[in-house]
Motif scaffolding. Structure first.
Motif, PDB file in Angstrom:
ATOM      1  N   MET A   1       0.846  -1.183   0.000  1.00 37.69           N
ATOM      2  CA  MET A   1       0.000   0.000   0.000  1.00 37.69           C
ATOM      3  C   MET A   1       0.885   1.237   0.000  1.00 37.69           C
ATOM      4  N   ALA A   2       0.412   2.280  -0.598  1.00 40.37           N
ATOM      5  CA  ALA A   2       1.194   3.510  -0.717  1.00 40.37           C
ATOM      6  C   ALA A   2       1.350   4.193   0.631  1.00 40.37           C
ATOM      7  N   THR A   3       2.537   4.722   0.829  1.00 41.76           N
ATOM      8  CA  THR A   3       2.771   5.518   2.024  1.00 41.76           C
ATOM      9  C   THR A   3       2.821   6.969   1.606  1.00 41.76           C
ATOM     10  N   LYS A   4       2.595   7.854   2.560  1.00 41.54           N
ATOM     11  CA  LYS A   4       2.589   9.287   2.256  1.00 41.54           C
ATOM     12  C   LYS A   4       4.027   9.764   2.113  1.00 41.54           C
ATOM     13  N   LYS A   5       4.420  10.089   0.885  1.00 42.73           N
ATOM     14  CA  LYS A   5       5.757  10.596   0.609  1.00 42.73           C
ATOM     15  C   LYS A   5       5.609  11.910  -0.127  1.00 42.73           C
ATOM     16  N   ASN A   6       6.480  12.838   0.174  1.00 40.09           N
ATOM     17  CA  ASN A   6       6.411  14.136  -0.478  1.00 40.09           C
ATOM     18  C   ASN A   6       7.350  14.243  -1.663  1.00 40.09           C
ATOM     19  N   ASN A   7       8.348  13.398  -1.732  1.00 36.24           N
ATOM     20  CA  ASN A   7       9.343  13.482  -2.777  1.00 36.24           C
ATOM     21  C   ASN A   7       8.790  12.899  -4.079  1.00 36.24           C
ATOM     22  N   PHE A   8       8.798  13.710  -5.128  1.00 35.21           N
ATOM     23  CA  PHE A   8       8.246  13.288  -6.415  1.00 35.21           C
ATOM     24  C   PHE A   8       8.911  12.013  -6.921  1.00 35.21           C
ATOM     25  N   GLU A   9      10.231  11.982  -6.877  1.00 38.31           N
ATOM     26  CA  GLU A   9      10.961  10.833  -7.400  1.00 38.31           C
ATOM     27  C   GLU A   9      10.646   9.563  -6.616  1.00 38.31           C
ATOM     28  N   GLU A  10      10.526   9.675  -5.297  1.00 41.27           N
ATOM     29  CA  GLU A  10      10.179   8.510  -4.482  1.00 41.27           C
ATOM     30  C   GLU A  10       8.784   8.000  -4.835  1.00 41.27           C
ATOM     31  N   GLN A  11       7.851   8.929  -5.017  1.00 37.99           N
ATOM     32  CA  GLN A  11       6.493   8.531  -5.388  1.00 37.99           C
ATOM     33  C   GLN A  11       6.477   7.885  -6.769  1.00 37.99           C
ATOM     34  N   ASN A  13       8.936   6.265  -8.203  1.00 35.90           N
ATOM     35  CA  ASN A  13       9.527   4.929  -8.055  1.00 35.90           C
ATOM     36  C   ASN A  13       8.527   3.954  -7.441  1.00 35.90           C
ATOM     37  N   GLU A  14       7.783   4.424  -6.452  1.00 36.63           N
ATOM     38  CA  GLU A  14       6.781   3.565  -5.821  1.00 36.63           C
ATOM     39  C   GLU A  14       5.700   3.174  -6.831  1.00 36.63           C
ATOM     40  N   LEU A  15       5.280   4.123  -7.648  1.00 37.78           N
ATOM     41  CA  LEU A  15       4.284   3.829  -8.678  1.00 37.78           C
ATOM     42  C   LEU A  15       4.836   2.807  -9.668  1.00 37.78           C
ATOM     43  N   GLN A  16       6.095   2.952 -10.047  1.00 32.56           N
ATOM     44  CA  GLN A  16       6.706   1.997 -10.981  1.00 32.56           C
ATOM     45  C   GLN A  16       6.767   0.598 -10.372  1.00 32.56           C
ATOM     46  N   GLU A  17       7.047   0.512  -9.079  1.00 29.86           N
ATOM     47  CA  GLU A  17       7.065  -0.791  -8.405  1.00 29.86           C
ATOM     48  C   GLU A  17       5.679  -1.433  -8.436  1.00 29.86           C
ATOM     49  N   ILE A  18       4.658  -0.625  -8.215  1.00 31.13           N
ATOM     50  CA  ILE A  18       3.283  -1.136  -8.260  1.00 31.13           C
ATOM     51  C   ILE A  18       2.964  -1.655  -9.660  1.00 31.13           C
ATOM     52  N   VAL A  19       3.322  -0.869 -10.666  1.00 23.90           N
ATOM     53  CA  VAL A  19       3.070  -1.277 -12.054  1.00 23.90           C
ATOM     54  C   VAL A  19       3.788  -2.590 -12.352  1.00 23.90           C
ATOM     55  N   ASN A  20       5.037  -2.692 -11.927  1.00 21.98           N
ATOM     56  CA  ASN A  20       5.801  -3.920 -12.170  1.00 21.98           C
ATOM     57  C   ASN A  20       5.141  -5.129 -11.507  1.00 21.98           C
ATOM     58  N   GLY A  39      -1.924   2.744  -6.683  1.00 18.58           N
ATOM     59  CA  GLY A  39      -1.316   3.300  -7.891  1.00 18.58           C
ATOM     60  C   GLY A  39      -2.106   4.464  -8.458  1.00 18.58           C
ATOM     61  N   VAL A  40      -3.422   4.342  -8.449  1.00 20.40           N
ATOM     62  CA  VAL A  40      -4.271   5.435  -8.940  1.00 20.40           C
ATOM     63  C   VAL A  40      -4.094   6.664  -8.056  1.00 20.40           C
ATOM     64  N   LYS A  41      -4.069   6.448  -6.750  1.00 16.21           N
ATOM     65  CA  LYS A  41      -3.883   7.570  -5.821  1.00 16.21           C
ATOM     66  C   LYS A  41      -2.529   8.242  -6.058  1.00 16.21           C
ATOM     67  N   LEU A  42      -1.490   7.438  -6.192  1.00 14.30           N
ATOM     68  CA  LEU A  42      -0.159   7.992  -6.452  1.00 14.30           C
ATOM     69  C   LEU A  42      -0.120   8.751  -7.772  1.00 14.30           C
ATOM     70  N   SER A  43      -0.729   8.190  -8.804  1.00 12.92           N
ATOM     71  CA  SER A  43      -0.689   8.861 -10.108  1.00 12.92           C
ATOM     72  C   SER A  43      -1.408  10.201 -10.052  1.00 12.92           C
ATOM     73  N   ARG A  44      -2.480  10.286  -9.283  1.00  9.25           N
ATOM     74  CA  ARG A  44      -3.183  11.569  -9.134  1.00  9.25           C
ATOM     75  C   ARG A  44      -2.327  12.581  -8.378  1.00  9.25           C
ATOM     76  N   GLU A  45      -1.649  12.117  -7.327  1.00  7.62           N
ATOM     77  CA  GLU A  45      -0.765  13.012  -6.575  1.00  7.62           C
ATOM     78  C   GLU A  45       0.382  13.505  -7.457  1.00  7.62           C
ATOM     79  N   LEU A  46       0.944  12.603  -8.244  1.00 10.39           N
ATOM     80  CA  LEU A  46       2.041  12.978  -9.140  1.00 10.39           C
ATOM     81  C   LEU A  46       1.568  13.955 -10.213  1.00 10.39           C
ATOM     82  N   GLU A  47       0.386  13.712 -10.745  1.00  9.46           N
ATOM     83  CA  GLU A  47      -0.159  14.620 -11.757  1.00  9.46           C
ATOM     84  C   GLU A  47      -0.360  16.018 -11.177  1.00  9.46           C
ATOM     85  N   LYS A  48      -0.853  16.087  -9.942  1.00 12.46           N
ATOM     86  CA  LYS A  48      -1.041  17.387  -9.294  1.00 12.46           C
ATOM     87  C   LYS A  48       0.301  18.091  -9.102  1.00 12.46           C
TER      88      LYS A  48
END
Length: 81
Positions: A1-11, A13-20, A39-48
């Motif tokens: 499950m996704a953890t709350k991270k503020n760093n774009f690159e970390e998020q 990477n986490e999304l890529q791990e989920i996709v993999n 993954g959907v939640k992370l992608s929305r945060e990254l898009e924002k």
């Protein structure tokens, strides 16, 4: 499950791990659904974050100190007066 991270690159990477994980096909259905939701939640945060960064980059200050905003769809800078 996704953890709350503020760093774009970390998020990202986490999304890529989920996709993999999901692409591997070796994830039980319930886990896959949870990963998909994360993954959907992370992608929305990254898009924002990307949209916010685009807005920041699009703002310029002219020679008089007035802020000008670029059209994000138009990559060229406004002409100086």
């Amino acid at each position: 499950m996704a953890t709350k991270k503020n760093n774009f690159e970390e998020q990202l990477n986490e999304l890529q791990e989920i996709v993999n994980k999901l692409e591997s096909g070796n994830v039980p259905l319930e886990d896959a659904l949870n990963e998909f939701q994360a993954g959907v939640k992370l992608s929305r945060e990254l898009e924002k974050k990307l949209n916010d960064a685009e807005q920041t980059v699009a703002k310029l200050v002219d020679k008089d100190g007035n802020e000008k905003t670029l059209d994000p769809q138009n990559a060229s800078a406004p002409e100086e007066e």
